[in-house]
Write a protein that holds these residues in place. Structure first.
Motif, mmCIF file in Angstrom:
data_model
loop_
_atom_site.group_PDB
_atom_site.id
_atom_site.type_symbol
_atom_site.label_atom_id
_atom_site.label_comp_id
_atom_site.label_asym_id
_atom_site.label_seq_id
_atom_site.Cartn_x
_atom_site.Cartn_y
_atom_site.Cartn_z
ATOM 1 N N MET A 23 0.897 -1.084 0.015
ATOM 2 C CA MET A 23 0.027 -0.043 0.066
ATOM 3 C C MET A 23 1.026 1.205 0.182
ATOM 4 S SD MET A 23 -3.108 -0.770 0.006
ATOM 5 C CE MET A 23 -4.225 0.169 0.577
ATOM 6 N N SER A 24 2.015 1.224 -0.049
ATOM 7 C CA SER A 24 3.195 2.319 0.339
ATOM 8 C C SER A 24 2.585 3.277 1.426
ATOM 9 C CB SER A 24 3.421 2.771 -0.817
ATOM 10 O OG SER A 24 3.946 2.236 -1.777
ATOM 11 N N SER A 25 2.102 2.656 2.532
ATOM 12 C CA SER A 25 1.487 3.645 3.354
ATOM 13 C C SER A 25 1.687 3.055 4.852
ATOM 14 C CB SER A 25 -0.221 3.981 3.026
ATOM 15 O OG SER A 25 -0.415 4.666 3.966
ATOM 16 N N ASN A 26 1.998 3.766 5.839
ATOM 17 C CA ASN A 26 1.698 3.245 7.142
ATOM 18 C C ASN A 26 0.238 3.076 7.772
ATOM 19 O OD1 ASN A 26 4.493 3.253 7.326
ATOM 20 N ND2 ASN A 26 4.466 5.578 7.791
ATOM 21 N N PRO A 27 0.185 2.069 8.539
ATOM 22 C CA PRO A 27 -1.212 1.843 9.047
ATOM 23 C C PRO A 27 -1.398 2.955 10.292
ATOM 24 C CG PRO A 27 0.359 0.230 10.257
ATOM 25 C CD PRO A 27 1.054 0.736 9.186
ATOM 26 N N GLN A 28 -2.801 3.315 10.405
ATOM 27 C CA GLN A 28 -2.959 4.374 11.232
ATOM 28 C C GLN A 28 -3.880 4.074 12.395
ATOM 29 O OE1 GLN A 28 -5.607 7.323 9.659
ATOM 30 N NE2 GLN A 28 -4.179 8.977 10.083
ATOM 31 N N ARG A 29 -4.884 3.194 12.274
ATOM 32 C CA ARG A 29 -5.777 2.774 13.198
ATOM 33 C C ARG A 29 -5.941 1.287 12.995
ATOM 34 N NH1 ARG A 29 -9.987 6.670 13.037
ATOM 35 N NH2 ARG A 29 -11.192 5.565 11.509
ATOM 36 N N VAL A 30 -6.326 0.576 13.971
ATOM 37 C CA VAL A 30 -6.721 -0.873 13.787
ATOM 38 C C VAL A 30 -7.815 -1.327 14.714
ATOM 39 C CG1 VAL A 30 -4.301 -1.434 13.265
ATOM 40 C CG2 VAL A 30 -5.034 -1.680 15.539
ATOM 41 N N TYR A 31 -8.478 -2.323 14.408
ATOM 42 C CA TYR A 31 -9.615 -2.875 15.242
ATOM 43 C C TYR A 31 -9.370 -4.480 15.017
ATOM 44 C CZ TYR A 31 -13.873 -4.423 17.240
ATOM 45 O OH TYR A 31 -14.865 -4.961 18.229
ATOM 46 N N ALA A 32 -9.266 -5.063 16.207
ATOM 47 C CA ALA A 32 -8.904 -6.750 15.999
ATOM 48 C C ALA A 32 -9.754 -7.260 16.891
ATOM 49 C CB ALA A 32 -7.441 -6.869 16.440
ATOM 50 N N GLU A 33 -10.455 -8.638 16.522
ATOM 51 C CA GLU A 33 -11.174 -9.471 17.267
ATOM 52 C C GLU A 33 -10.323 -10.869 17.259
ATOM 53 O OE1 GLU A 33 -13.725 -9.189 18.856
ATOM 54 O OE2 GLU A 33 -14.617 -7.524 18.384
ATOM 55 N N VAL A 34 -10.447 -11.437 18.017
ATOM 56 C CA VAL A 34 -9.659 -12.766 17.956
ATOM 57 C C VAL A 34 -10.632 -13.989 18.576
ATOM 58 C CG1 VAL A 34 -7.403 -12.041 18.782
ATOM 59 C CG2 VAL A 34 -8.857 -12.748 20.533
ATOM 60 N N ALA A 35 -10.503 -15.253 18.215
ATOM 61 C CA ALA A 35 -11.249 -16.202 18.864
ATOM 62 C C ALA A 35 -10.337 -17.388 19.052
ATOM 63 C CB ALA A 35 -12.417 -16.561 17.700
ATOM 64 N N ASN A 36 -10.771 -18.326 20.113
ATOM 65 C CA ASN A 36 -10.120 -19.571 20.164
ATOM 66 C C ASN A 36 -11.038 -20.704 20.197
ATOM 67 O OD1 ASN A 36 -8.604 -21.498 21.612
ATOM 68 N ND2 ASN A 36 -8.498 -20.656 23.627
ATOM 69 N N PHE A 37 -10.813 -21.561 19.199
ATOM 70 C CA PHE A 37 -11.388 -22.445 18.549
ATOM 71 C C PHE A 37 -11.237 -23.905 19.164
ATOM 72 C CE2 PHE A 37 -13.607 -19.497 15.889
ATOM 73 C CZ PHE A 37 -15.030 -19.981 15.884
ATOM 74 N N LYS A 38 -9.715 -23.925 19.166
ATOM 75 C CA LYS A 38 -9.100 -25.461 19.112
ATOM 76 C C LYS A 38 -8.315 -25.527 20.594
ATOM 77 C CE LYS A 38 -8.858 -25.412 14.224
ATOM 78 N NZ LYS A 38 -7.895 -25.515 13.074
ATOM 79 N N GLY A 39 -8.032 -24.445 21.023
ATOM 80 C CA GLY A 39 -7.005 -24.402 22.380
ATOM 81 C C GLY A 39 -7.069 -25.545 23.165
ATOM 82 N N GLU A 40 -8.443 -25.478 23.627
ATOM 83 C CA GLU A 40 -8.922 -26.278 24.792
ATOM 84 C C GLU A 40 -8.892 -27.737 24.568
ATOM 85 O OE1 GLU A 40 -12.830 -25.153 26.719
ATOM 86 O OE2 GLU A 40 -12.447 -26.976 28.224
ATOM 87 N N ALA A 41 -9.233 -28.220 23.467
ATOM 88 C CA ALA A 41 -9.180 -29.564 23.052
ATOM 89 C C ALA A 41 -7.640 -30.008 22.735
ATOM 90 C CB ALA A 41 -9.953 -29.643 21.709
ATOM 91 N N ARG A 42 -6.832 -29.072 22.695
ATOM 92 C CA ARG A 42 -5.226 -29.469 22.622
ATOM 93 C C ARG A 42 -4.624 -29.031 23.869
ATOM 94 N NH1 ARG A 42 -3.689 -28.733 16.083
ATOM 95 N NH2 ARG A 42 -5.880 -29.195 15.521
ATOM 96 N N GLY A 43 -5.304 -28.814 24.890
ATOM 97 C CA GLY A 43 -4.754 -28.636 26.179
ATOM 98 C C GLY A 43 -3.879 -27.455 26.148
ATOM 99 N N VAL A 44 -4.308 -26.275 25.667
ATOM 100 C CA VAL A 44 -3.645 -25.033 25.873
ATOM 101 C C VAL A 44 -4.276 -24.259 26.643
ATOM 102 C CG1 VAL A 44 -2.797 -23.002 24.586
ATOM 103 C CG2 VAL A 44 -2.891 -25.211 23.173
ATOM 104 N N ASP A 45 -3.514 -23.783 28.083
ATOM 105 C CA ASP A 45 -4.137 -22.970 28.935
ATOM 106 C C ASP A 45 -3.473 -21.802 29.114
ATOM 107 O OD1 ASP A 45 -1.678 -24.092 30.002
ATOM 108 O OD2 ASP A 45 -2.897 -25.020 31.793
ATOM 109 N N THR A 46 -2.603 -21.413 27.999
ATOM 110 C CA THR A 46 -1.868 -20.062 28.139
ATOM 111 C C THR A 46 -2.807 -19.125 28.026
ATOM 112 O OG1 THR A 46 -0.342 -21.221 26.343
ATOM 113 C CG2 THR A 46 0.211 -19.117 26.789
ATOM 114 N N PRO A 47 -2.629 -17.887 29.128
ATOM 115 C CA PRO A 47 -3.536 -16.809 29.295
ATOM 116 C C PRO A 47 -3.808 -16.195 27.728
ATOM 117 C CG PRO A 47 -1.648 -16.687 31.007
ATOM 118 C CD PRO A 47 -1.428 -17.947 29.972
ATOM 119 N N ASP A 48 -4.994 -15.771 27.402
ATOM 120 C CA ASP A 48 -5.085 -15.020 26.254
ATOM 121 C C ASP A 48 -4.746 -15.531 24.961
ATOM 122 O OD1 ASP A 48 -6.218 -12.653 27.692
ATOM 123 O OD2 ASP A 48 -3.922 -12.304 27.966
ATOM 124 N N PHE A 49 -4.712 -16.972 24.949
ATOM 125 C CA PHE A 49 -4.259 -17.530 23.867
ATOM 126 C C PHE A 49 -5.722 -17.625 22.834
ATOM 127 C CE2 PHE A 49 -4.869 -21.525 21.228
ATOM 128 C CZ PHE A 49 -3.787 -21.482 20.591
#
Ligand SMILES: NC(=O)c1ccc[n+]([C@@H]2O[C@H](COP(=O)([O-])OP(=O)(O)OC[C@H]3O[C@@H](n4cnc5c(N)ncnc54)[C@H](O)[C@@H]3O)[C@@H](O)[C@H]2O)c1
Length: 358
Positions: free
Chosen positions: A198-224
């Motif tokens: 884009m030849s431009s710097n980012p100015q503002r961001v909005y992020a959403e995250v989801a955890n679909f598979k962590g629990e089944a794979r035994g991941v208990d890392t905070p905020d995974f």
């Protein structure tokens, strides 16, 4: 020993690989098999099995348990740092102040303050710093960049970049405290590419995250999280998105779409082979896809190493350097703040109090 930029380099640049894991082996392969002007002179890794297996695989006799020990030996001109992110700052600063040129894997570091200490050490040491953004050397990405620059699709308005990677990352790489999580570990390449294309710097961001598979794979890392979607506004007024999925069950997938005022461009495809097979009705269309990142970006990794060696020999600045690495870290930090605080975050917020990247 500190080396000045003007000092003549030998015909063959001697490289010490710091970190003999997955990325380390990819770079070792490029040096040993494709780049006659570079020589893999030594390997560093505190884990004896990694040191032995990578040393044996590439026929390297000079093996050290620490960068300090390798620097005492001192029979090399440059380092390639392929260690976990939380070690990047200390290793990069030590190498730079010892006069060694650096190819530093992404993400550059964990914080902007760490990036700045690396940049200062590189400046003081008079050495080159190239960031491990191999997509900048991938033939398809390079062709797309050149065609955007030539105006083929007009002014870029929207960029959509995705990276979906197979396999659960190792514990350090999924913990925000040691890696900044998937946004950094998997999507650093997207952060760099969208800014480049884009030849431009980012100015503002909005992020959403989801955890679909962590629990089944035994991941208990905070905020995974194993899914992420970020919306981005650029300083140019353009818009963008980054999507990340890891672990991804169907293979390794890295694609970009750029919408311009006059047209649209797509980079990458899902097929790992040109042959498409269509069998019975139940199976439908079956197309083999890339399984791994070393396979998808094989030429990108070789070309990036070639560029690093050439820059050392000619003194030319690397095409992708410390400021690019710092911007990618800034994007990661803003998007992480966004999902943790559940709100859009201006890049200025994370840059506040710290010098703005150029
Ligand atoms: N450019 C890419 O496409 C790409 C792909 C994968 C990984 N990476 C990056 O490469 C880096 C390493 O990732 P990886 O997947 O190879 O990790 P890995 O865990 O497979 O390997 C890291 C290696 O570094 C060693 N190490 C740890 N501390 C060290 C130290 N102080 N000195 C020397 N060696 C040390 C470990 O023992 C291990 O062998 C990360 O920054 C990662 O983001 C980049």
């Amino acid at each position: 020993m500190k080396r000045s930029k003007e000092q003549a380099m030998p015909d063959q640049v001697r490289v010490c690989l710091v970190g003999a894991g997955r990325a380390g082996k990819v770079h070792a392969h490029s040096l040993v098999s494709h780049i006659p002007t570079g020589r893999l002179a030594a390997i560093v890794d505190p884990v004896s099995e990694a040191l032995a297996s990578t040393g044996d695989e590439f026929g390297i006799e000079a093996r050290f348990e620490s960068l300090e020990a390798a620097l005492d030996w001192d029979q090399f001109d440059a380092v390639v740092i392929t260690t976990p992110t939380f070690t990047h700052e200390s290793l990069a600063v030590l190498a730079a102040q010892s006069g060694k040129h650096l190819l530093l894997e992404k993400p550059m570091a964990l914080t902007l303050a760490e990036c700045d200490r690396i940049l200062a050490a590189v400046e003081r040491g008079g050495v080159l710093l190239q960031l491990g953004f191999m997509r900048r050397f991938d033939p398809e990405f390079v062709a797309a960049f050149e065609r955007i620059q030539a105006g083929e699709i007009g002014q870029p308005m929207i960029v959509k970049s995705l990276t979906h990677g197979p396999g659960l990352p190792p514990p350090w790489a999924r913990d925000l405290r040691t890696s900044n999580g998937m946004l950094a570990e998997v999507n650093s390449h997207d952060w760099d590419c969208i800014r480049w294309l884009m030849s431009s710097n980012p100015q503002r961001v909005y992020a959403e995250v989801a955890n679909f598979k962590g629990e089944a794979r035994g991941v208990d890392t905070p905020d995974f999280y194993d899914n992420v979607l970020v919306n981005i506004r650029f300083e140019s007024g353009g818009l963008g998105s980054i999507s990340g999925v890891c672990p991804c069950e169907y293979g390794y997938d890295a694609r970009v779409e750029i919408v311009g005022e006059r047209g649209i461009m797509q980079i990458g495809e899902m097929q790992g082979q040109a042959v498409i097979v269509c069998t019975d009705r139940e199976q439908g269309l079956v197309t083999p896809i890339y399984r791994t990142w070393p396979e998808r970006f094989a030429w990108g990794y070789i070309r990036e190493m070639e560029h690093f060696i050439q820059c050392i020999q000619t003194g030319a600045p690397p095409k992708v350097g410390g400021q690019d690495g710092r911007w990618a870290v800034a994007g990661v930090l803003a998007a992480t703040k966004s999902f943790l605080e559940e709100r859009p975050v201006a890049l200025g917020e994370v840059l506040k109090g710290e010098e703005k990247p150029r």
